[in-house]
Write a protein that holds these residues in place. Structure first.
Motif, short mmCIF file in Angstrom:
data_model
loop_
_atom_site.label_atom_id
_atom_site.label_comp_id
_atom_site.label_asym_id
_atom_site.label_seq_id
_atom_site.Cartn_x
_atom_site.Cartn_y
_atom_site.Cartn_z
N THR A 24 -10.87 -1.91 -8.22
CA THR A 24 -9.69 -3.24 -9.11
C THR A 24 -9.65 -4.99 -8.80
N ARG A 25 -9.59 -5.24 -7.59
CA ARG A 25 -9.87 -6.45 -7.49
C ARG A 25 -11.21 -6.85 -7.85
N ARG A 26 -12.79 -6.01 -8.21
CA ARG A 26 -13.85 -5.75 -8.54
C ARG A 26 -14.06 -6.20 -9.84
N LEU A 27 -13.49 -5.39 -11.49
CA LEU A 27 -13.09 -5.29 -11.67
C LEU A 27 -13.37 -7.60 -12.93
N GLY A 28 -13.61 -7.29 -13.99
CA GLY A 28 -13.85 -8.14 -14.17
C GLY A 28 -14.91 -9.47 -13.87
N ARG A 29 -15.62 -8.98 -12.62
CA ARG A 29 -16.02 -9.82 -11.68
C ARG A 29 -17.52 -9.81 -11.40
N ARG A 30 -18.58 -11.26 -11.83
CA ARG A 30 -19.33 -10.49 -11.45
C ARG A 30 -20.19 -10.21 -10.05
N LEU A 56 0.21 -0.99 -0.28
CA LEU A 56 -0.03 0.26 0.37
C LEU A 56 0.53 1.74 0.52
N LEU A 57 1.88 0.98 1.34
CA LEU A 57 2.96 2.06 0.53
C LEU A 57 3.58 2.28 -0.25
N VAL A 58 3.82 1.45 -1.35
CA VAL A 58 4.18 1.57 -2.29
C VAL A 58 3.66 2.32 -3.75
N TYR A 59 1.89 2.07 -3.86
CA TYR A 59 1.31 1.88 -4.10
C TYR A 59 1.21 4.05 -4.47
N MET A 60 1.20 4.34 -2.89
CA MET A 60 1.12 5.62 -2.66
C MET A 60 1.76 6.73 -2.42
N THR A 61 2.93 6.04 -3.03
CA THR A 61 3.81 6.88 -2.76
C THR A 61 3.80 6.88 -4.99
N VAL A 62 3.97 5.87 -5.40
CA VAL A 62 3.80 5.60 -6.97
C VAL A 62 2.91 7.05 -8.08
N GLN A 63 1.59 6.19 -7.08
CA GLN A 63 0.63 7.09 -7.40
C GLN A 63 0.77 8.42 -7.02
N ARG A 64 1.65 8.57 -6.01
CA ARG A 64 1.05 10.37 -5.10
C ARG A 64 -0.35 10.61 -4.47
N VAL A 65 -0.89 9.22 -4.12
CA VAL A 65 -1.98 9.54 -4.02
C VAL A 65 -1.82 9.51 -1.76
N ASP A 66 -3.23 9.87 -1.32
CA ASP A 66 -3.35 9.82 -0.31
C ASP A 66 -3.71 8.45 0.64
N ARG A 67 -3.82 7.88 1.96
CA ARG A 67 -4.12 5.67 2.23
C ARG A 67 -5.53 6.11 1.63
N ARG A 68 -6.42 6.86 1.70
CA ARG A 68 -8.20 6.30 1.58
C ARG A 68 -8.04 6.66 -0.22
N THR A 69 -7.44 6.88 -0.56
CA THR A 69 -7.39 6.71 -2.13
C THR A 69 -6.97 5.62 -2.72
N ALA A 70 -5.84 5.40 -1.96
CA ALA A 70 -4.77 4.10 -2.50
C ALA A 70 -5.65 2.84 -2.19
N ALA A 71 -6.59 2.76 -1.07
CA ALA A 71 -7.01 2.16 -1.07
C ALA A 71 -8.30 1.44 -1.60
N ALA A 72 -9.22 2.43 -1.75
CA ALA A 72 -10.06 2.62 -2.65
C ALA A 72 -10.17 2.20 -3.35
N THR A 73 -9.31 2.31 -4.19
CA THR A 73 -8.56 2.69 -5.53
C THR A 73 -8.22 0.98 -6.08
N ILE A 74 -7.70 0.31 -4.81
CA ILE A 74 -7.55 -0.68 -5.41
C ILE A 74 -8.52 -1.95 -4.89
N LYS A 75 -9.29 -1.42 -4.19
CA LYS A 75 -10.30 -2.30 -3.99
C LYS A 75 -11.37 -2.39 -5.48
#
Length: 74
Positions: A58-64, A37-56
Motif C-alpha cells: 500500500t505504500r507504493r500505491l499512487g507512486r511512479r 503492525l500488531l494492531v494491524y494484524m489483530t484488526v485484519q486477522r492476518v499473520d505477520r508476513r501477510t500484514a507486512a506485505a500488505t502494508i509494504k
C-alpha cells in the motif's frame, strides 16, 4: 485554526522528542512500528508476513514505479 490545547500538545511532544538521544528515538520508532503492525494484524486477522506485505504494497500505491524499488525482487 488549531486550538491552544492542540498546539500545546504538539509543543510538549516536540520537546520530549528533542530531549531524547538518537538511540532513544530509534527505540521509540521501532516500538511504535511494532505496535502498529500488531494492531494491524489483530484488526485484519492476518499473520505477520501477510500484514507486512500488505502494508509494504500500500505504500507504493499512487507512486511512479522506480527501478531501484525492484532490487529486492530480482
Amino acid at each position: 485554526m488549531r486550538s491552544r490545547s492542540a498546539l500545546a500538545g504538539t509543543r510538549r511532544r516536540a520537546e520530549r522528542l528533542a530531549a531524547m538521544t538518537p538511540d532513544e528515538r530509534m527505540c521509540l520508532a521501532e516500538r511504535l512500528g511494532e505496535e502498529g503492525l500488531l494492531v494491524y494484524m489483530t484488526v485484519q486477522r492476518v499473520d505477520r508476513r501477510t500484514a507486512a506485505a500488505t502494508i509494504k504494497a500500500t505504500r507504493r500505491l499512487g507512486r511512479r514505479p522506480s527501478a531501484s524499488a525492484d532490487v529486492d525482487e530480482h
